[in-house]
Scaffold this motif. Structure first.
Motif, mmCIF file in Angstrom:
data_model
loop_
_atom_site.group_PDB
_atom_site.id
_atom_site.type_symbol
_atom_site.label_atom_id
_atom_site.label_comp_id
_atom_site.label_asym_id
_atom_site.label_seq_id
_atom_site.Cartn_x
_atom_site.Cartn_y
_atom_site.Cartn_z
ATOM 1 N N MET A 27 88.520 106.880 13.873
ATOM 2 C CA MET A 27 87.837 105.918 13.476
ATOM 3 C C MET A 27 86.229 106.511 13.146
ATOM 4 O O MET A 27 85.824 107.495 13.533
ATOM 5 C CB MET A 27 87.501 104.769 14.499
ATOM 6 N N ARG A 28 85.406 105.583 12.309
ATOM 7 C CA ARG A 28 83.879 105.902 12.215
ATOM 8 C C ARG A 28 83.029 104.769 12.525
ATOM 9 O O ARG A 28 83.725 103.531 12.471
ATOM 10 C CB ARG A 28 83.968 106.471 10.727
ATOM 11 N N ARG A 29 81.919 104.890 12.821
ATOM 12 C CA ARG A 29 80.873 103.838 13.246
ATOM 13 C C ARG A 29 80.635 103.310 12.001
ATOM 14 O O ARG A 29 79.888 104.026 10.934
ATOM 15 C CB ARG A 29 79.738 104.281 14.120
ATOM 16 N N LEU A 30 80.624 101.909 11.723
ATOM 17 C CA LEU A 30 80.414 101.156 10.588
ATOM 18 C C LEU A 30 78.952 100.651 10.545
ATOM 19 O O LEU A 30 78.309 100.669 9.773
ATOM 20 C CB LEU A 30 81.345 100.033 10.067
ATOM 21 N N ARG A 31 78.731 100.128 11.747
ATOM 22 C CA ARG A 31 77.443 99.090 11.847
ATOM 23 C C ARG A 31 77.526 98.903 13.523
ATOM 24 O O ARG A 31 78.290 99.106 14.205
ATOM 25 C CB ARG A 31 77.364 97.926 11.099
ATOM 26 N N GLU A 32 76.177 98.226 13.769
ATOM 27 C CA GLU A 32 75.982 97.860 15.133
ATOM 28 C C GLU A 32 75.568 96.726 15.143
ATOM 29 O O GLU A 32 74.634 96.040 14.074
ATOM 30 C CB GLU A 32 75.275 98.741 15.848
ATOM 31 N N GLY A 33 75.554 95.870 16.185
ATOM 32 C CA GLY A 33 75.157 94.322 16.477
ATOM 33 C C GLY A 33 74.827 93.892 17.784
ATOM 34 O O GLY A 33 75.698 94.595 18.794
ATOM 35 N N ASP A 34 74.045 93.003 18.122
ATOM 36 C CA ASP A 34 73.934 92.328 19.253
ATOM 37 C C ASP A 34 74.478 90.971 18.965
ATOM 38 O O ASP A 34 73.765 90.119 18.369
ATOM 39 C CB ASP A 34 72.549 92.187 19.759
ATOM 40 N N PHE A 35 75.753 90.755 19.765
ATOM 41 C CA PHE A 35 76.445 89.334 19.156
ATOM 42 C C PHE A 35 76.330 88.363 20.391
ATOM 43 O O PHE A 35 76.847 88.609 21.437
ATOM 44 C CB PHE A 35 77.890 89.784 18.858
ATOM 45 N N PRO A 36 75.683 87.309 20.181
ATOM 46 C CA PRO A 36 75.839 86.071 21.387
ATOM 47 C C PRO A 36 76.997 85.799 21.683
ATOM 48 O O PRO A 36 77.898 85.345 20.584
ATOM 49 C CB PRO A 36 74.811 85.071 20.922
ATOM 50 N N ILE A 37 77.588 85.712 22.792
ATOM 51 C CA ILE A 37 78.949 85.140 23.359
ATOM 52 C C ILE A 37 78.572 83.837 24.180
ATOM 53 O O ILE A 37 79.681 83.530 24.659
ATOM 54 C CB ILE A 37 79.510 86.275 24.008
ATOM 55 N N GLY A 38 77.661 83.342 24.436
ATOM 56 C CA GLY A 38 77.545 81.979 25.092
ATOM 57 C C GLY A 38 76.860 82.561 26.581
ATOM 58 O O GLY A 38 76.728 83.823 26.944
ATOM 59 N N GLY A 39 76.340 81.381 27.162
ATOM 60 C CA GLY A 39 75.818 81.883 28.627
ATOM 61 C C GLY A 39 74.689 82.607 28.519
ATOM 62 O O GLY A 39 74.376 83.220 29.501
ATOM 63 N N GLY A 40 74.057 82.710 27.597
ATOM 64 C CA GLY A 40 72.932 83.571 27.598
ATOM 65 C C GLY A 40 73.255 85.379 27.466
ATOM 66 O O GLY A 40 72.493 86.164 27.514
ATOM 67 N N TYR A 41 74.633 85.538 27.302
ATOM 68 C CA TYR A 41 75.099 86.985 27.147
ATOM 69 C C TYR A 41 75.431 87.390 25.733
ATOM 70 O O TYR A 41 75.409 86.692 24.871
ATOM 71 C CB TYR A 41 76.338 87.122 28.066
ATOM 72 N N TYR A 42 75.217 88.806 25.487
ATOM 73 C CA TYR A 42 75.211 89.320 24.392
ATOM 74 C C TYR A 42 76.419 90.447 24.599
ATOM 75 O O TYR A 42 76.398 91.152 25.459
ATOM 76 C CB TYR A 42 73.996 89.953 23.753
ATOM 77 N N MET A 43 77.230 90.792 23.282
ATOM 78 C CA MET A 43 77.824 91.844 23.465
ATOM 79 C C MET A 43 77.057 92.765 22.525
ATOM 80 O O MET A 43 76.787 92.740 21.486
ATOM 81 C CB MET A 43 79.242 91.651 22.618
ATOM 82 N N ASN A 44 76.561 94.136 22.949
ATOM 83 C CA ASN A 44 75.825 95.043 22.437
ATOM 84 C C ASN A 44 76.911 96.202 21.818
ATOM 85 O O ASN A 44 77.020 97.053 22.684
ATOM 86 C CB ASN A 44 74.804 95.653 23.408
ATOM 87 N N ASP A 45 77.209 95.947 20.691
ATOM 88 C CA ASP A 45 78.215 96.630 20.116
ATOM 89 C C ASP A 45 78.188 97.529 18.988
ATOM 90 O O ASP A 45 77.455 97.239 17.933
ATOM 91 C CB ASP A 45 79.566 95.942 19.890
ATOM 92 N N TYR A 46 79.107 98.693 18.690
ATOM 93 C CA TYR A 46 79.241 99.270 17.369
ATOM 94 C C TYR A 46 80.394 98.693 16.994
ATOM 95 O O TYR A 46 81.254 98.245 17.638
ATOM 96 C CB TYR A 46 79.650 100.871 17.610
ATOM 97 N N ILE A 47 80.312 98.563 15.654
ATOM 98 C CA ILE A 47 81.602 98.207 14.919
ATOM 99 C C ILE A 47 82.285 99.509 14.313
ATOM 100 O O ILE A 47 81.711 99.918 13.454
ATOM 101 C CB ILE A 47 81.504 97.145 13.891
ATOM 102 N N MET A 48 83.449 99.780 14.665
ATOM 103 C CA MET A 48 84.234 100.997 14.534
ATOM 104 C C MET A 48 85.053 100.543 13.269
ATOM 105 O O MET A 48 85.670 99.388 13.317
ATOM 106 C CB MET A 48 84.769 101.596 15.565
ATOM 107 N N GLY A 49 85.506 101.555 12.374
ATOM 108 C CA GLY A 49 86.588 101.344 11.342
ATOM 109 C C GLY A 49 87.436 102.500 11.067
ATOM 110 O O GLY A 49 87.142 103.432 11.500
ATOM 111 N N LEU A 50 88.651 102.054 10.772
ATOM 112 C CA LEU A 50 89.807 103.032 10.520
ATOM 113 C C LEU A 50 90.239 102.623 9.304
ATOM 114 O O LEU A 50 90.934 101.435 9.245
ATOM 115 C CB LEU A 50 90.566 103.095 11.709
ATOM 116 N N ASP A 51 90.287 103.481 8.088
ATOM 117 C CA ASP A 51 90.844 103.143 6.935
ATOM 118 C C ASP A 51 92.355 103.388 7.053
ATOM 119 O O ASP A 51 92.755 104.716 7.385
ATOM 120 C CB ASP A 51 90.157 103.651 5.657
ATOM 121 N N ILE A 52 93.154 102.438 6.649
ATOM 122 C CA ILE A 52 94.669 102.664 6.853
ATOM 123 C C ILE A 52 95.232 102.660 5.368
ATOM 124 O O ILE A 52 95.266 101.831 4.780
ATOM 125 C CB ILE A 52 95.356 101.612 7.654
ATOM 126 N N SER A 53 96.132 103.673 5.117
ATOM 127 C CA SER A 53 96.810 103.587 4.050
ATOM 128 C C SER A 53 98.195 103.726 3.932
ATOM 129 O O SER A 53 98.828 103.649 5.121
ATOM 130 C CB SER A 53 96.460 104.920 3.258
#
Length: 165
Positions: free
Chosen positions: A139-165
């Motif tokens: 996998m490779r790192r595509l982007r990152e973000g802080d995603f609100p999930i409710g309750g005042g909490y966030y997921m502080n994530d990288y979005i990883m990707g794998l190209d499948i052929s």
């Protein structure tokens, strides 16, 4: 010896039991106990799992010599985009190839339902020690973000990707 099978509605209690062990073990050093509790209820409530299974999320349970050792779920988001929603291995099975087995099963599943090139993405906490595993799996790192999930909490994530052929 690892084996995998597609989960059904009858497996909801088993998924919840596995998650109660694997999820907190993964995040106890990264998240507060309150956020762990919130996320467990948000992701693993019986009605959430039931809805996901009804809506076509592909849930799988892995076993090692007959003992459940991990699980994964894959969601098709677009024609050629799949999201690896969950991939967890019980702590006592980590380091023996169970994670790589599950990851390969996710890729094989995607290939079985999509004949052309596509991408598998996943969100991973930016401080999760599994980052190295995902890089090793191609996998490779595509982007990152802080995603609100409710309750005042966030997921502080990288979005990883794998190209499948």
């Amino acid at each position: 010896m690892f084996a995998i099978r597609r989960a059904t509605q009858e497996d909801i209690d088993l998924i919840r039991r596995l998650a109660r062990e694997a999820f907190p073990a993964t995040y106890r050093e990264l998240l507060t106990p309150e956020q762990l509790d919130y996320m467990m209820a948000w992701m693993y409530a019986p009605e959430v799992l039931r809805r996901e299974l009804d809506e076509g999320f592909a849930w799988f349970i892995a076993s090692a010599d007959g003992e459940p050792c991990g699980y994964l779920s894959v969601e098709r988001q677009e024609s050629a985009l799949f999201h690896l929603q969950k991939i967890y291995v019980l702590p006592r099975f980590q380091g023996c190839g169970a994670g790589a087995f599950l990851f390969r099963c996710a890729v094989e599943y995607i290939r079985s339902v999509h004949s052309g090139p596509c991408r598998m993405e996943l969100n991973v906490n930016r401080r999760n020690r599994a980052l190295g595993f995902y890089f090793r799996m191609g996998m490779r790192r595509l982007r990152e973000g802080d995603f609100p999930i409710g309750g005042g909490y966030y997921m502080n994530d990288y979005i990883m990707g794998l190209d499948i052929s």
